[in-house]
Scaffold this active site. Structure first.
Site, PDB file in Angstrom:
ATOM      1  CB  VAL A 189       4.402 -31.745  -9.703  1.00  0.00           C
ATOM      2  CG1 VAL A 189       3.994 -30.917  -8.498  1.00  0.00           C
ATOM      3  CG2 VAL A 189       5.066 -30.873 -10.754  1.00  0.00           C
ATOM      4  CG  ASP A 233       6.204 -38.303  -8.604  1.00  0.00           C
ATOM      5  OD1 ASP A 233       4.986 -38.458  -8.415  1.00  0.00           O
ATOM      6  OD2 ASP A 233       6.740 -38.406  -9.721  1.00  0.00           O
ATOM      7  N   PRO A 251      13.530 -29.826  -9.933  1.00  0.00           N
ATOM      8  CG  PRO A 251      13.313 -27.914 -11.244  1.00  0.00           C
ATOM      9  CD  PRO A 251      14.333 -28.771 -10.556  1.00  0.00           C
ATOM     10  N   GLY A 252      10.029 -30.640 -10.569  1.00  0.00           N
ATOM     11  CA  GLY A 252       9.200 -31.556 -11.336  1.00  0.00           C
ATOM     12  C   GLY A 252       8.387 -30.893 -12.431  1.00  0.00           C
ATOM     13  CG  HIS A 253       5.701 -27.440 -11.987  1.00  0.00           C
ATOM     14  ND1 HIS A 253       5.679 -27.950 -10.718  1.00  0.00           N
ATOM     15  CD2 HIS A 253       4.453 -26.932 -12.216  1.00  0.00           C
ATOM     16  CE1 HIS A 253       4.468 -27.737 -10.187  1.00  0.00           C
ATOM     17  NE2 HIS A 253       3.718 -27.132 -11.080  1.00  0.00           N
ATOM     18  CG  ASN A 272       8.108 -41.802  -2.280  1.00  0.00           C
ATOM     19  OD1 ASN A 272       8.308 -42.500  -1.276  1.00  0.00           O
ATOM     20  ND2 ASN A 272       8.037 -40.482  -2.231  1.00  0.00           N
ATOM     21  CE  LYS A 273       4.055 -38.708  -2.342  1.00  0.00           C
ATOM     22  NZ  LYS A 273       3.179 -37.607  -2.790  1.00  0.00           N
ATOM     23  CG  ASP A 327       3.257 -44.540   3.083  1.00  0.00           C
ATOM     24  OD1 ASP A 327       3.810 -44.371   1.980  1.00  0.00           O
ATOM     25  OD2 ASP A 327       2.951 -43.603   3.837  1.00  0.00           O
ATOM     26  CB  SER A 360      21.569  -5.208 -40.671  1.00  0.00           C
ATOM     27  OG  SER A 360      21.914  -3.846 -40.628  1.00  0.00           O
TER      28      SER A 360
END
Length: 637
Positions: free
Chosen positions: A35, A37, A114-116, A167-168, A170, A544
């Protein structure tokens, strides 16, 4: 900013340009990771840098960025992709968002997954058709659990082109040591799961560093930027074209008496007019007479193309069959070992009937208790009796009819399947076939000369299975016994299988857990089927409790032979009778998994016969069942 139009494009070149664009190769890739990222931001940046955003879209993006509070002159590129309102409110990706963009060299379809952890099922959906996975890591956080999970799943699904996008950068001062440490950590994990090669790229989705072009802010990095690297990755279509010819039949096209074609998308290889092909599983051989497409007849076709094949001979071929290369046809079997990724909130019930869909074929299937589940972090094989949400396990899968397959490592189309809940029709699992079980290849159906029709004709009746279901104490056994007495008096050949009696012998090894109850019903269904093959009218009196298993037994018999009889008795009435004292013991906690008390009963929704024991006596109910059976079906063949 305006829409991208090449300077060289002039009016007379439009057709040539469009033709060149149409024949560019297509790369499908996913972005995944933990999440926050930066997956959505990176995709937005790719769309921006590839000049796929029009002026009105850019204006709306800038306005949205100001509204959500993006600082300074920066644009929040994630807003291009996070389309769901819930995602914008929470700042996370829930659904799989697909985006198309193109460069001069290639077309792309990217899936933002999605990251989660609870949305792993969505990630599997996006990865199922991808050629490449871009796995993002926040440079500040390093390798996380979800990084490992998504890496394992992408490798499991067969994606061999992996980009590690750190990533990121910076936010860590474009520090090489940080990048090198993350790559070393990921390399150790990648080696443990069998990922041989990956390309690591330091970048910033927000600033665009090393996304479309090499960045001067990281002169220590000597590899490619992300977009040029994606332009150079080989696509799976090239690998599929080199495989033996395979076409799963999706539709038999019969518009008139003069034309009979078999439509589908070629899963592997090439085919030409005149080629010898084999129909699997029947094994019949013939040749290709015509290859028909939307644009007319062709002499040849390759993997990925949708075609209609006209065969030279009138051979038996239908939806779900596979037309294959004559000298290199795939196998067909009904028992497999497979890796299963469980996607449902409700856990796997071993032995329960599900629908299995592989390619264009849908069959009934059951999953045995898993041999093990995989711990994502340690790769340890852990013992388990079932599969829960997001579990990854290895188990045996049995289908009620042979299906044409290939190991998933050889063919995603013929090796990958989904499991579907029979009641809700929801997809509950994705699976990848390893191989057929040896016993499936060694056991063959033995033909006999005295058929089930001959048995029934000898007895002067049509076989039926009268399946009485209801909670304990409802009166099933009493009514079934009365029905058999009446049938016997009428000269009918019948046999009664009672739930308690069967547990003294055939099923004495089974308890009363959900899995044991399912196996109890399955065994009784198989015995009842053999008895109907002998021409008998079979009666069963079993609780059953689950609809899926009653439907499973119905599916074992020819249409119309299974008669579901619901003995509808309120729980209070059944408990008041309690001749065996079972309800009292269950209330006292002495009996676990007791239907109606600590285990559910799923009443039939549309039974063939419903008996309300509050208004109808057992004798009257038995009379009505016999009258219904004799009145609906002719017993003379």
């Amino acid at each position: 900013m305006t829409a991208y139009t090449p300077d060289a494009l002039i009016a007379e070149d439009i057709d040539a340009y469009l033709d060149a664009h149409a024949h560019k190769s297509m790369l499908r890739f996913i972005t995944c990771g933990s999440v926050d990222d930066g997956k959505s931001t990176l995709i937005g940046r790719l769309l921006y840098d590839s000049k796929t955003i029009f002026e009105d879209q850019l204006a709306a993006l800038e306005a949205d960025s100001r509204r959500v509070g993006t600082q300074g002159e920066n644009i929040d590129f994630a807003l291009l992709v996070d389309g769901l309102a819930a995602e914008r409110e929470q700042g996370i990706t829930i659904d799989v968002a697909y985006r198309f963009f193109a460069t001069d060299r290639r077309k792309f379809i990217v899936a933002d997954t999605p990251g989660h952890e609870q949305y792993t099922r969505n990630m599997i959906t996006g990865a199922s058709t991808a050629d490449c996975a871009v796995i993002l890591i926040d440079a500040r956080k390093g390798v996380l659990t979800q990084t490992r999970r998504h890496s394992f799943l992408t490798h499991l699904i067969g994606i061999r082109q992996i980009v590690l996008a750190v990533n990121k950068m910076d936010l860590v001062g474009h520090d090489q040591a940080t990048f090198d440490r993350i790559v070393a950590d990921y390399r150790a994990f990648a080696d443990s799961i069998g990922v041989g090669e990956f390309t690591a790229i330091p970048l910033s989705g927000l600033s665009g560093a090393n996304v479309a072009a090499r960045s001067e802010e990281m002169p220590w990095y000597g590899g490619p930027a992300l977009l040029p690297h994606l332009e150079s990755i080989p696509v799976d279509a090239d690998r599929a074209a080199a495989m033996p010819f395979r076409l799963p039949v999706q539709w038999v096209n019969r518009p008139d008496l003069d034309f009979r074609g078999f439509a589908g998308t070629i899963a592997g290889g090439r085919v030409r007019v005149g080629d010898t092909v084999r129909i699997v599983p029947s094994g019949k051989t013939t040749t290709i007479a015509r290859i028909v497409t939307l644009d007319g007849d062709r002499d040849a076709a390759v993997a990925g193309e949708a075609v209609t094949l006209v065969l030279a001979d009138e051979v038996d071929c239908s939806r779900g069959d596979v037309i294959a290369a004559g000298e290199d046809a795939p196998e067909a079997a009904n028992q497999f070992e497979a890796t299963i990724v469980w996607l449902a909130d409700t856990a796997l019930v071993p032995g329960r009937g599900y629908w299995l869909k592989l390619g264009t074929r849908t069959v009934g299937a059951t999953v045995q208790p898993p041999a093990h589940v995989v711990d994502i972090n340690t790769q340890a094989h852990l013992s388990a009796k079932t599969l829960a949400l997001n579990d990854i396990g290895v188990a045996e899968v049995y289908t009620d009819a042979p299906i044409v397959f290939a190991p998933y490592t050889d063919s995603h189309e013929l090796g990958g399947f989904i499991l579907i809940d029979r009641e809700t029709h929801a997809t509950v699992a994705a699976g990848m076939i390893h191989h057929a079980l040896r016993r499936a290849q060694n056991v063959h159906w033995q033909s006999v000369d005295v058929t089930r029709e001959a048995h029934a004709r000898q007895k002067g009746q049509s076989p039926r299975l009268l399946w009485l279901t209801g909670i304990s104490g409802s009166g099933k056994s009493t009514i079934a016994n009365l029905v058999e007495k009446k049938l016997h008096a009428l000269g009918r050949h019948s046999f009664l299988l009672d739930g308690d009696n069967v547990r003294h012998g055939l099923n004495k090894d089974l308890g009363f857990t959900d899995a044991d109850r399912i196996e109890n019903v399955r065994r009784v269904g198989e015995v009842a089927k053999l008895m109907t093959d002998a021409g008998l009218i079979v009666l069963t009196a079993f609780i059953s409790p689950f609809r899926a298993e009653r439907d499973m037994v119905r599916g074992m018999l020819p249409p119309g032979e299974f008669v579901e009889i619901f003995v509808d008795t309120p729980l209070a009435d059944a408990e008041a009778r309690d001749v065996k004292g079972l309800y009292a013991k269950a209330r006292a906690g002495e009996i676990a998994h007791f239907t109606g008390i600590s285990s559910p009963y799923e009443a039939p929704e549309r039974p063939d016969i419903r008996i309300d024991t509050r208004s109808e006596s057992a004798e009257a109910a038995a009379e009505r069942i016999v009258e219904h059976v004799l009145g609906v079906w002719s017993f003379e063949l």
